[in-house]
Design a protein around this motif. Structure first.
Motif, PDB file in Angstrom:
ATOM      1  N   LYS A 169       0.856  -1.184   0.000  1.00  0.00           N
ATOM      2  CA  LYS A 169       0.000   0.000   0.000  1.00  0.00           C
ATOM      3  C   LYS A 169       0.896   1.239   0.000  1.00  0.00           C
ATOM      4  N   PHE A 170       1.247   1.690  -1.199  1.00  0.00           N
ATOM      5  CA  PHE A 170       2.077   2.881  -1.309  1.00  0.00           C
ATOM      6  C   PHE A 170       1.290   4.098  -0.856  1.00  0.00           C
ATOM      7  N   ASP A 171       2.003   5.041  -0.239  1.00  0.00           N
ATOM      8  CA  ASP A 171       1.338   6.241   0.245  1.00  0.00           C
ATOM      9  C   ASP A 171       0.834   7.097  -0.908  1.00  0.00           C
ATOM     10  N   LEU A 172       1.631   7.211  -1.975  1.00  0.00           N
ATOM     11  CA  LEU A 172       1.244   8.017  -3.129  1.00  0.00           C
ATOM     12  C   LEU A 172       1.760   7.374  -4.405  1.00  0.00           C
ATOM     13  N   MET A 173       0.861   7.133  -5.328  1.00  0.00           N
ATOM     14  CA  MET A 173       1.182   6.616  -6.661  1.00  0.00           C
ATOM     15  C   MET A 173       0.930   7.747  -7.662  1.00  0.00           C
ATOM     16  N   LEU A 174       2.004   8.231  -8.285  1.00  0.00           N
ATOM     17  CA  LEU A 174       1.910   9.306  -9.265  1.00  0.00           C
ATOM     18  C   LEU A 174       1.949   8.698 -10.665  1.00  0.00           C
ATOM     19  N   LEU A 175       0.868   8.837 -11.400  1.00  0.00           N
ATOM     20  CA  LEU A 175       0.742   8.195 -12.703  1.00  0.00           C
ATOM     21  C   LEU A 175       0.435   9.211 -13.789  1.00  0.00           C
ATOM     22  N   GLY A 176       0.874   8.895 -14.996  1.00  0.00           N
ATOM     23  CA  GLY A 176       0.442   9.600 -16.184  1.00  0.00           C
ATOM     24  C   GLY A 176      -0.414   8.658 -17.020  1.00  0.00           C
ATOM     25  N   MET A 177      -0.869   9.133 -18.164  1.00  0.00           N
ATOM     26  CA  MET A 177      -1.663   8.306 -19.066  1.00  0.00           C
ATOM     27  C   MET A 177      -1.272   8.619 -20.505  1.00  0.00           C
ATOM     28  N   GLY A 178      -1.140   7.580 -21.332  1.00  0.00           N
ATOM     29  CA  GLY A 178      -0.860   7.781 -22.738  1.00  0.00           C
ATOM     30  C   GLY A 178      -2.124   8.059 -23.527  1.00  0.00           C
ATOM     31  N   PRO A 179      -1.981   8.528 -24.785  1.00  0.00           N
ATOM     32  CA  PRO A 179      -3.158   8.791 -25.620  1.00  0.00           C
ATOM     33  C   PRO A 179      -4.036   7.569 -25.839  1.00  0.00           C
ATOM     34  N   ASP A 180      -3.456   6.368 -25.726  1.00  0.00           N
ATOM     35  CA  ASP A 180      -4.227   5.131 -25.896  1.00  0.00           C
ATOM     36  C   ASP A 180      -4.866   4.653 -24.600  1.00  0.00           C
ATOM     37  N   GLY A 181      -4.710   5.428 -23.522  1.00  0.00           N
ATOM     38  CA  GLY A 181      -5.288   5.054 -22.232  1.00  0.00           C
ATOM     39  C   GLY A 181      -4.410   4.148 -21.401  1.00  0.00           C
ATOM     40  N   HIS A 182      -3.149   3.945 -21.803  1.00  0.00           N
ATOM     41  CA  HIS A 182      -2.282   3.085 -20.992  1.00  0.00           C
ATOM     42  C   HIS A 182      -1.747   3.856 -19.792  1.00  0.00           C
TER      43      HIS A 182
ATOM     44  N   ALA B 169      -4.827  17.829 -25.615  1.00  0.00           N
ATOM     45  CA  ALA B 169      -5.926  17.382 -26.466  1.00  0.00           C
ATOM     46  C   ALA B 169      -5.723  15.969 -26.983  1.00  0.00           C
ATOM     47  N   GLY B 170      -4.469  15.533 -27.080  1.00  0.00           N
ATOM     48  CA  GLY B 170      -4.191  14.183 -27.543  1.00  0.00           C
ATOM     49  C   GLY B 170      -4.716  13.099 -26.625  1.00  0.00           C
ATOM     50  N   LYS B 171      -5.033  13.446 -25.382  1.00  0.00           N
ATOM     51  CA  LYS B 171      -5.559  12.481 -24.412  1.00  0.00           C
ATOM     52  C   LYS B 171      -7.084  12.530 -24.317  1.00  0.00           C
ATOM     53  N   ALA B 172      -7.719  13.453 -25.053  1.00  0.00           N
ATOM     54  CA  ALA B 172      -9.147  13.716 -24.877  1.00  0.00           C
ATOM     55  C   ALA B 172     -10.016  12.500 -25.171  1.00  0.00           C
ATOM     56  N   GLY B 173      -9.647  11.708 -26.182  1.00  0.00           N
ATOM     57  CA  GLY B 173     -10.444  10.531 -26.519  1.00  0.00           C
ATOM     58  C   GLY B 173     -10.469   9.515 -25.397  1.00  0.00           C
TER      59      GLY B 173
ATOM     60  N   TRP C  13      -7.710  13.079 -10.234  1.00  0.00           N
ATOM     61  CA  TRP C  13      -7.318  13.403 -11.597  1.00  0.00           C
ATOM     62  C   TRP C  13      -6.820  14.850 -11.626  1.00  0.00           C
ATOM     63  N   PHE C  14      -5.622  15.077 -12.174  1.00  0.00           N
ATOM     64  CA  PHE C  14      -5.094  16.414 -12.414  1.00  0.00           C
ATOM     65  C   PHE C  14      -5.110  16.624 -13.932  1.00  0.00           C
ATOM     66  N   THR C  15      -6.037  17.444 -14.429  1.00  0.00           N
ATOM     67  CA  THR C  15      -6.258  17.559 -15.861  1.00  0.00           C
ATOM     68  C   THR C  15      -6.291  19.023 -16.298  1.00  0.00           C
ATOM     69  N   ASP C  16      -6.362  19.215 -17.623  1.00  0.00           N
ATOM     70  CA  ASP C  16      -6.552  20.554 -18.163  1.00  0.00           C
ATOM     71  C   ASP C  16      -7.739  20.561 -19.117  1.00  0.00           C
ATOM     72  N   LYS C  17      -8.112  21.725 -19.596  1.00  0.00           N
ATOM     73  CA  LYS C  17      -9.285  21.844 -20.450  1.00  0.00           C
ATOM     74  C   LYS C  17      -9.143  21.102 -21.785  1.00  0.00           C
ATOM     75  N   PRO C  18      -7.959  21.134 -22.435  1.00  0.00           N
ATOM     76  CA  PRO C  18      -7.848  20.357 -23.679  1.00  0.00           C
ATOM     77  C   PRO C  18      -8.107  18.857 -23.473  1.00  0.00           C
ATOM     78  N   ALA C  19      -7.614  18.306 -22.359  1.00  0.00           N
ATOM     79  CA  ALA C  19      -7.847  16.871 -22.099  1.00  0.00           C
ATOM     80  C   ALA C  19      -9.318  16.572 -21.870  1.00  0.00           C
ATOM     81  N   MET C  20     -10.078  17.547 -21.389  1.00  0.00           N
ATOM     82  CA  MET C  20     -11.487  17.358 -21.089  1.00  0.00           C
ATOM     83  C   MET C  20     -12.398  17.815 -22.226  1.00  0.00           C
ATOM     84  N   SER C  21     -11.824  18.171 -23.362  1.00  0.00           N
ATOM     85  CA  SER C  21     -12.579  18.858 -24.412  1.00  0.00           C
ATOM     86  C   SER C  21     -13.677  18.042 -25.053  1.00  0.00           C
ATOM     87  N   MET C  22     -13.610  16.714 -24.966  1.00  0.00           N
ATOM     88  CA  MET C  22     -14.644  15.880 -25.589  1.00  0.00           C
ATOM     89  C   MET C  22     -15.787  15.554 -24.635  1.00  0.00           C
ATOM     90  N   LEU C  23     -15.706  16.050 -23.412  1.00  0.00           N
ATOM     91  CA  LEU C  23     -16.762  15.822 -22.430  1.00  0.00           C
ATOM     92  C   LEU C  23     -17.638  17.055 -22.370  1.00  0.00           C
TER      93      LEU C  23
END
Length: 321
Positions: free
Chosen positions: A209-222, A274-278, A308-318
């Motif tokens: 049980k790690f105290d903090l897991m810092l993750l990113g996400m690729g455009p394909d959702g990985h 924006a590349g992560k928006a899909g 989730w730490f996001t920006d408006k371009p990443a959320m643009s399709m919602l």
């Protein structure tokens, strides 16, 4: 830098948190609660809030436990996201250093490291108790540590070389081993640190049980090196597994498994552009199918919190955001 297993055997921790009181600037926040979300705010660090939507999302927890909690933060500018992520990390560092005498933090590659840059500046550089930090990687490319593709090198160059985390608290992959050997060695490192009490053990899952897991996400959702449709996303016994045929170069990697990721106390998922928006749309639109989940949709804390730490371009399709 010692190899992972050797470092684990000699790791130790003590209790000595530091504090410094700072004033908090005001900022505009719009909240949309969907369930209860509590947040402990410690007073040692300045407060940086997103200018945009803050949405608290509750989802059922495992085994009848209290609901796991998710929060969505949307920022207008990268500098604001970086400031907030650094504050968030520093507050958790203070919390766990005081409660456990150690702070176990897991890094990833990509733009995440740049977003942590504020931690290497005042006030954090002086007031964070870096001696309590224990640093790991959610995944690593099986290349030499000085290779351009190494997450270790990225993290050292962009962050760790600028803060005084003890060298024997930085648990890098052994780059002298094969991909299979490196995965086994890193898993043994984690198990040793669980025995030592440096890494907590989840009472629900038995996984670290790690105290903090810092993750990113690729455009394909990985996330980490867990790619859509790859068999290793179904691994549920090992702590660390490996891939020899990554769809993104380099092909050989080691990675934490989903049971480890989902056993974390706190998960911060940074997704921008924006590349992560899909992938964001699929993950957050509520139309997911269990037979067609992206790896990011499989991040489901069992007894923890996810932000989730996001920006408006990443959320643009919602459209509802």
């Amino acid at each position: 830098m010692p190899n992972a297993t050797a470092a684990a055997a000699g790791a130790s921790h003590s209790l000595s948190p530091t504090t410094s009181r700072r004033s908090s600037p005001s900022s505009r926040i719009l909240t949309t609660p969907r369930g209860s979300l509590s947040c402990r705010l410690l007073s040692s660090f300045p407060s940086h809030s997103p200018v945009g939507l803050v949405s608290a999302m509750a989802s059922p927890g495992a085994a009848g436990e209290a609901a796991s909690r998710k929060k969505l933060l949307i920022f207008d500018a990268e500098k604001d996201l970086a400031a907030s992520l650094s504050e968030y990390t520093a507050r958790l560092s203070e919390k766990f250093a005081a409660e456990r005498g150690a702070f176990t933090v897991v890094l990833s590659g990509g733009s995440l490291i740049k977003a942590l840059r504020k931690l290497a500046e005042p006030p954090y550089l002086e007031v964070v108790d870096w001696s309590k930090w224990h640093v790991f990687w959610a995944d690593e490319r099986v290349v030499p540590k000085d290779h351009a593709d190494s997450n270790y090198k990225l993290s050292m160059d962009g962050f760790l070389s600028k803060v005084p985390v003890p060298a024997n608290h930085v648990y890098a992959m052994n780059d002298a081993l094969t991909v299979e050997g490196a995965a086994d060695d890193y898993e043994n490192c984690l198990k040793q640190l669980m025995k030592n009490g440096v890494i907590a053990v989840s009472p629900l899952t038995g996984f670290p049980k790690f105290d903090l897991m810092l993750l990113g996400m690729g455009p394909d959702g990985h996330i980490a090196s867990l790619f859509p449709g790859h068999p290793i996303i179904n691994e549920n016994q090992k702590l660390v597994t490996y891939v020899k045929d990554s769809p993104k170069p380099p092909p050989e990697r080691i990675t934490f498994t989903f049971p480890v990721i989902n056993s974390s106390a706190h998960i911060a998922l940074m997704v921008t552009g924006a590349g992560k928006a899909g992938a964001v749309h699929k993950a957050l639109s509520g139309n997911e199918s269990s037979s067609d989940l992206l790896p990011v949709e499989m991040v489901e804390p069992q007894d923890g919190e996810m932000t989730w730490f996001t920006d408006k371009p990443a959320m643009s399709m919602l459209s509802r955001i």
